[in-house]
Design an enzyme around this catalytic site. Structure first.
Site, mmCIF file in Angstrom:
data_model
loop_
_atom_site.group_PDB
_atom_site.id
_atom_site.type_symbol
_atom_site.label_atom_id
_atom_site.label_comp_id
_atom_site.label_asym_id
_atom_site.label_seq_id
_atom_site.Cartn_x
_atom_site.Cartn_y
_atom_site.Cartn_z
ATOM 1 N NE ARG A 1 33.415 84.545 104.695
ATOM 2 C CZ ARG A 1 32.818 85.569 105.301
ATOM 3 N NH1 ARG A 1 33.143 86.810 104.959
ATOM 4 N NH2 ARG A 1 31.920 85.376 106.244
ATOM 5 C CB CYS B 1 34.247 82.811 107.899
ATOM 6 S SG CYS B 1 33.921 81.182 107.208
#
Length: 317
Positions: free
Chosen positions: A262, A257
């Site tokens: 994430r 990410c």
């Protein structure tokens, strides 16, 4: 793990899958006030700026004059020595059963902490499905008194499980490897190259051959993976959307990410599906753009399976 599983653990019962070892519940809170206002009984506070990363300046202009060598340390893992120290300070050793959770905003932080501990060598790491939002929704008790623990002794060197983390050279080898998928866990606009998504990342774009792996409405949201009570989507929904983009369990998946928070969440979803050999490129778009790595063309690739992502629980901005 469900809130009931954690509650049973606290009550001295032996929930399914628990082997009776020492356990530690950890709230990874973006602000210590979130922890102090109410935490799961017995939970200790973990500061993500100590266990998850080496924090850097928050604005692009603040990077002027900082040597690139130093810039490339920001937002990555702490040093192995500091990781070991922070884990020990939480009362955790390699044999401790660890249960991590956070607020909705800190759920990615809890997953990132899991990745750090996994990398270090903690053998039994659990995540509270739904985190603090579901715990409070079910009207379960919260404590406000801070919890102190005795420092643990983490045996052996860190890392004991380094293969779950990919570096820049690994990613360079992966981008043209037909046995590896570069999975971009980013918002749609980040993936299309319309925005970097961060106040401290100057360039917009994505890694060469990146495949859209869903995320959420911005770099700090994961609506594409969460129900409205903050629990994770059904595995099959997630798996079906990944398959459209060629993200499948028969390939090695390199999740990335912006800076690897994430991507840590999706790594553990893949692991729950039984996928093996995957890892997180922790440097993410931050490092890739700094180093000038090869990038995908802006916009959608020619073989994109959809023209826009399926959105379920996006909040109105």
């Amino acid at each position: 793990m469900s809130p009931q599983w954690v509650s049973d653990l606290i009550d001295g019962k032996k929930p399914e899958g628990y082997e009776g070892k020492k356990y530690q519940i950890v709230e990874v809170a973006l602000k210590e006030e979130d922890y102090k206002e109410g935490h799961i009984p017995g939970a200790v506070y973990a500061d993500p700026n100590k266990i998850n990363q080496i924090p850097g300046p928050r604005m692009v202009e603040e990077y002027e004059g900082i040597p690139m060598e130093e810039q490339l340390t920001f937002w990555g893992f702490p040093t192995d020595e500091n990781i070991k120290k922070e884990i020990e300070n939480l009362g955790i050793d390699e044999d401790t059963t660890v249960i991590l959770y956070g607020t909705e905003a800190a759920t990615t932080a809890a997953n990132r902490a899991a990745l750090v501990m996994d990398y270090a060598g903690v053998k039994d790491i659990r995540l509270l499905n739904g985190g603090k939002p579901l715990w409070t929704l079910e009207k379960r008790a919260l404590d406000t008194e801070p919890v102190s623990v005795e420092k643990a002794n983490f045996a052996g060197n860190v890392p004991q499980n380094p293969d779950i983390v990919f570096d820049y050279d690994d990613e360079m080898n992966f981008i043209d490897d037909d046995k590896t998928v570069i999975a971009s866990v980013r918002s749609w606009d980040e993936y299309l190259g319309k925005t970097s998504g961060y106040t401290y990342i100057a360039e917009a774009g994505d890694i060469k051959n990146g495949r859209f792996a869903y995320a959420g409405s911005d770099p700090y949201s994961m609506e594409d993976y969460r129900n409205i009570d903050n629990t994770m989507f059904n595995y099959e929904i997630i798996k079906d959307r990944w398959e459209k983009w060629g993200i499948t369990g028969d390939k090695r998946i390199s999740w990335h990410c912006g800076t690897g928070w994430r991507a840590a969440e999706t790594y553990y979803i893949g692991k729950a599906l039984g996928w093996e050999g995957d890892g997180v490129y922790v440097g993410g778009w931050y490092e890739w753009s700094k180093r000038g790595g090869p990038t995908k063309e802006p916009g959608l690739p020619k073989d994109a399976p959809e023209q826009k992502p399926e959105q379920y629980h996006y909040k109105k901005k």
